[in-house]
Design a protein around this motif. Structure first.
Motif, PDB file in Angstrom:
ATOM      1  N   LEU A 105       0.819  -1.214   0.000  1.00  0.00           N
ATOM      2  CA  LEU A 105       0.000   0.000   0.000  1.00  0.00           C
ATOM      3  C   LEU A 105       0.852   1.262   0.000  1.00  0.00           C
ATOM      4  O   LEU A 105       0.485   2.270  -0.617  1.00  0.00           O
ATOM      5  CB  LEU A 105      -0.932   0.005   1.219  1.00  0.00           C
ATOM      6  CG  LEU A 105      -2.074  -1.019   1.196  1.00  0.00           C
ATOM      7  CD1 LEU A 105      -2.781  -1.059   2.542  1.00  0.00           C
ATOM      8  CD2 LEU A 105      -3.063  -0.692   0.084  1.00  0.00           C
ATOM      9  N   HIS A 124      -5.105  -2.914  -3.580  1.00  0.00           N
ATOM     10  CA  HIS A 124      -6.278  -2.707  -2.718  1.00  0.00           C
ATOM     11  C   HIS A 124      -7.222  -3.906  -2.806  1.00  0.00           C
ATOM     12  O   HIS A 124      -7.803  -4.318  -1.791  1.00  0.00           O
ATOM     13  CB  HIS A 124      -6.999  -1.425  -3.130  1.00  0.00           C
ATOM     14  CG  HIS A 124      -6.215  -0.181  -2.847  1.00  0.00           C
ATOM     15  ND1 HIS A 124      -6.259   0.468  -1.632  1.00  0.00           N
ATOM     16  CD2 HIS A 124      -5.341   0.522  -3.614  1.00  0.00           C
ATOM     17  CE1 HIS A 124      -5.463   1.525  -1.664  1.00  0.00           C
ATOM     18  NE2 HIS A 124      -4.893   1.582  -2.855  1.00  0.00           N
ATOM     19  N   GLY A 156      -8.241  -6.243   0.345  1.00  0.00           N
ATOM     20  CA  GLY A 156      -9.650  -6.473   0.651  1.00  0.00           C
ATOM     21  C   GLY A 156     -10.008  -7.944   0.656  1.00  0.00           C
ATOM     22  O   GLY A 156     -10.728  -8.426   1.542  1.00  0.00           O
ATOM     23  N   TYR A 185     -11.550  -1.377   1.006  1.00  0.00           N
ATOM     24  CA  TYR A 185     -10.495  -1.594   0.016  1.00  0.00           C
ATOM     25  C   TYR A 185     -11.074  -1.977  -1.346  1.00  0.00           C
ATOM     26  O   TYR A 185     -10.532  -1.581  -2.387  1.00  0.00           O
ATOM     27  CB  TYR A 185      -9.525  -2.661   0.519  1.00  0.00           C
ATOM     28  CG  TYR A 185      -8.658  -2.163   1.652  1.00  0.00           C
ATOM     29  CD1 TYR A 185      -7.557  -1.351   1.401  1.00  0.00           C
ATOM     30  CD2 TYR A 185      -8.965  -2.470   2.980  1.00  0.00           C
ATOM     31  CE1 TYR A 185      -6.768  -0.873   2.439  1.00  0.00           C
ATOM     32  CE2 TYR A 185      -8.182  -1.999   4.022  1.00  0.00           C
ATOM     33  CZ  TYR A 185      -7.083  -1.194   3.743  1.00  0.00           C
ATOM     34  OH  TYR A 185      -6.309  -0.708   4.770  1.00  0.00           O
ATOM     35  N   GLU A 225     -12.163   1.204  -2.945  1.00  0.00           N
ATOM     36  CA  GLU A 225     -11.016   1.967  -3.443  1.00  0.00           C
ATOM     37  C   GLU A 225     -10.474   1.347  -4.729  1.00  0.00           C
ATOM     38  O   GLU A 225     -10.074   2.068  -5.656  1.00  0.00           O
ATOM     39  CB  GLU A 225      -9.916   2.019  -2.378  1.00  0.00           C
ATOM     40  CG  GLU A 225      -8.670   2.793  -2.772  1.00  0.00           C
ATOM     41  CD  GLU A 225      -8.913   4.276  -2.993  1.00  0.00           C
ATOM     42  OE1 GLU A 225      -7.986   4.957  -3.480  1.00  0.00           O
ATOM     43  OE2 GLU A 225     -10.025   4.761  -2.686  1.00  0.00           O
TER      44      GLU A 225
END
Length: 716
Positions: free
Chosen positions: A449, A459, A463, A478, A481
């Protein structure tokens, strides 16, 4: 070669070790750097290449390995990546057999051992490439023991190798490097008689798609040796022309064989895998390719900025000649041109030879990944630098030694030793830190990240890992995003839609999944999940159509047939439901839910005899499935086959002793059977496990009244 030609080696502030001690030192340095990855999990690509790869299973015919790609798909399939690495897969299968299953420790230990072995062999390689090939009484002399050791240490401890060593799929790169070394060293031995270089080159080609790296480097090595010969007669007498001809012929044969195996064409990649290769403007393609090269060079020079994946916006495209990143391209080529100029024009023959070989070892292994000959499926991949880093380490050791030689009187040796030790400590610390990050997907994905915050795949993976561990609330953040960064990221939409479906946020889930299948109409999993959501929204016709779309795009989709069966139950189309579940079990014989639902549906519709047949058939395939035992026991109880029913209930409870429903239904069986004390015992166990079960409470109260009545009638 005269000893005076490599006087610069004496200035390197390292001890002069015997070859065996030097190799042991390099192996220990490599071990020290990566030892803490030995107990890591299967992470990232390991899931597809190892965990889900049926070619590792001893039950799979061994011949399948030679017809499938690295990921277990048939090479003739349109979905195959054409990564033909059967020897690497064979080593995975060996690990599987030795460990008795998918236990990652053995896989990691072998990777660490391979890197240690390669690091040790690098001492011999560097001694030849830096110091030349000289034999005295059939014993090869090492004119650069300190430089070889320095280059070997830099290679053994370089953090860029973490992905290849700590990531199990990196074994392809390790084996490729190992067989390259053996090929080169064997070729060098051929100058004093014999060798089996071609067999080793074949092994290299079935470890990874390295094409003809040994051939190119051995060609160059032969050409350099030829410069010392003055006549055609000498070329023929020494066998150099014959070797060059054999290298060319075998190289062409291996290249042709490889091309045929790949189906005479490279695999298809998407724009998100390698955006620059899809740029319409040739100028932009060239500029971005060169920027990628500069990134690779920077990772070799400063291996701190490391990431498991560099796609999906991690490296934004350069779209203008005035982009702030353009100077990095100029800096890279200025440095390379300077080295090339020295390699060609220097008055020092030893410098020309060393720089030429170093540049070739740096560049040639990287050529398959440079997008020149064919499109590759990545922007930057640290593992492809494993062998190229040897050229970098060789050049660095040579330049360091040359610098010391030209500044002999001003060199504070104590300070230089301290600086070398500090660099080694930094490398070891970075390797240790990065290896620790590769031990689990959580730490690996999270570490990315800060390196690639614009990478939607980073991301997405964070997630997905959170969702797999049950933290769906954090996973949603996430996934959202990932979709924001890449609005057409259908896999993120699908996973986010699934979570929202479980949270009963059905309208948004339907919108996301509908968008996913609109973007990618053949996305079978998204069609199935859309059908589940539509079914929950009671949009039955749309749900049925979504399920059939999923099956149309994925013919063998047992889970979709299972969900289609559930839809048909909601529509009271019981025969269609049974047919759908039967299809699911035909495609996946161990589909427990489909078997169980068939038994339950037949039980509920009064087809007890057929339910018994289906239940017994299911248990032949799934003899330890307590849910099917439970359902079959209920059927047998209704058929008044009490003893058999009792046996299945008790067997199910041995597997799952905390099942309140199983205790409750066994109590009902005993109640009917007249074994009232046993019925009371299991009613009480059921209520202890689930005090809110009203049906069980009512049955228990009924039994209690009956027992009280019996006690009163039998009382004296």
């Amino acid at each position: 070669m005269a000893q005076t030609e490599v006087d610069w080696d004496h200035h390197i502030p390292l001890p002069k070790l015997a070859p065996v001690k030097a190799k042991i030192t390099l192996a220990l340095v490599a071990l020290l750097c990566f030892i803490n990855s030995y107990d890591g999990d299967f992470v990232f690509d390991d899931s597809e290449a190892i965990v889900n790869n049926q070619d590792l299973n001893p039950a799979t015919p061994l011949n399948n390995i030679w017809g499938n790609d690295f990921w277990g798909s048939n090479l003739s399939s349109n979905n195959s990546h054409k990564s033909y690495r059967p020897l690497t897969v064979l080593t995975f299968r060996f690990n599987y057999l030795m460990a008795g299953g998918l236990h990652p420790v053995g896989f990691h230990i072998l990777n660490i051992g391979l890197h240690s072995l390669i690091s040790a062999l690098m001492f011999d390689m560097f001694s030849i490439l830096l110091g030349g090939l000289t034999y005295v009484n059939r014993k090869r002399l090492n004119h650069v023991p300190k430089a070889s050791l320095l280059a070997g240490i830099l290679f053994a401890a370089h953090p860029i190798h973490t992905e290849s060593v700590a990531g199990i799929v990196g074994r392809a790169d390790l084996l490729c490097a190992l067989f390259f070394q053996l090929s080169f060293l064997t070729y060098c031995k051929a100058f004093r008689g014999g060798g089996f270089c071609e067999q080793l080159r074949f092994c290299l080609n079935v470890c990874k798609e390295c094409k003809n790296i040994p051939a190119h480097i051995c060609h160059l090595w032969s050409c350099i040796l030829m410069t010392g010969l003055t006549s055609v007669h000498e070329l023929v007498r020494t066998g150099l022309l014959t070797r060059l001809a054999l290298l060319s012929l075998s190289g062409a044969s291996l290249l042709y064989t490889r091309w045929k195996i790949m189906g005479t064409g490279p695999p298809a990649f998407t724009e998100v895998d390698n955006p620059a290769s899809f740029a319409e403007n040739v100028f932009l393609r060239v500029i971005n390719y060169n920027y990628y090269y500069s990134l690779n060079a920077w990772l070799l020079l400063c291996p701190w900025w490391l990431c498991f994946d560099w796609s999906m916006g991690c490296v934004p495209l350069i779209k203008s000649a005035f982009d702030w990143r353009m100077p990095w391209l100029l800096l890279l080529w200025s440095f390379l041109i300077g080295l090339i100029n020295q390699a060609i024009c220097s008055q020092d023959s030893q410098r020309r030879r060393t720089l030429t070989l170093g540049l070739v070892l740096l560049v040639v292994p990287f050529l398959p990944a440079c997008n020149i000959f064919f499109r590759v499926g990545f922007v930057v991949a640290e593992r492809v630098l494993y062998l190229s880093s040897a050229g970098y380490c060789m050049l660095l050791a040579y330049l360091f030694g040359s610098f010391l030689n030209h500044n002999d009187k001003r060199n504070p040796m104590g300070l230089l030793r301290a600086l070398l030790l500090a660099l080694l400590c930094v490398y070891v610390a970075r390797c240790s830190m990065r290896s620790h990050q590769w031990r689990s997907e959580q730490s690996l994905f999270t570490s990315a990240l800060s390196v690639c915050p614009l990478n939607a795949k980073v991301h997405y993976n964070v997630g997905k890992n959170l969702a797999d561990r049950g933290n769906t609330s954090a996973a949603i953040k996430y996934y959202r995003e990932a979709v924001r960064l890449h609005p057409t990221y259908v896999h993120a939409m699908n996973n986010l839609g699934n979570i929202l479906k479980e949270r009963n946020e059905l309208v948004e889930a339907e919108d996301l999944l509908a968008k996913a299948v609109h973007i990618q109409p053949d996305f079978a999993a998204a069609w199935m999940n859309l059908g589940i959501v539509q079914n929950s929204l009671r949009k039955f016709e749309e749900a049925e159509q979504s399920y059939w779309n999923a099956i149309r795009f994925r013919k063998k989709y047992p889970d979709c047939y299972y969900n289609l069966g559930r839809l048909y139950v909601d529509l009271n189309r019981h025969l269609d439901a049974l047919n759908a579940w039967r299809n699911a079990t035909m495609l996946k014989p161990d589909h427990s839910l489909a078997w169980n639902n068939m038994v339950i549906l037949l039980d509920n519709t009064g087809n007890l005899a057929q339910a018994e047949v289906i239940g017994r058939e299911a248990l032949k395939l799934l003899p330890k499935d307590h849910t099917i035992m439970f359902s079959l026991a209920n059927v047998l109880g209704k058929l008044q086959k009490y003893e058999e029913s009792e046996g299945f209930f008790l067997h199910a409870l041995r597997i799952n002793p905390n099942s309140a429903s199983c205790h409750g239904n066994l109590a009902v069986l005993y109640h009917r059977w007249g074994k009232l004390e046993l019925a009371k015992k299991h009613y009480e166990l059921s209520l202890k496990l689930d005090p809110e079960a009203l049906g069980t409470r009512d049955n228990y109260d009924m039994l209690q009244r009956k027992l009280d009545q019996l006690y009163r009638t039998t009382a004296p």
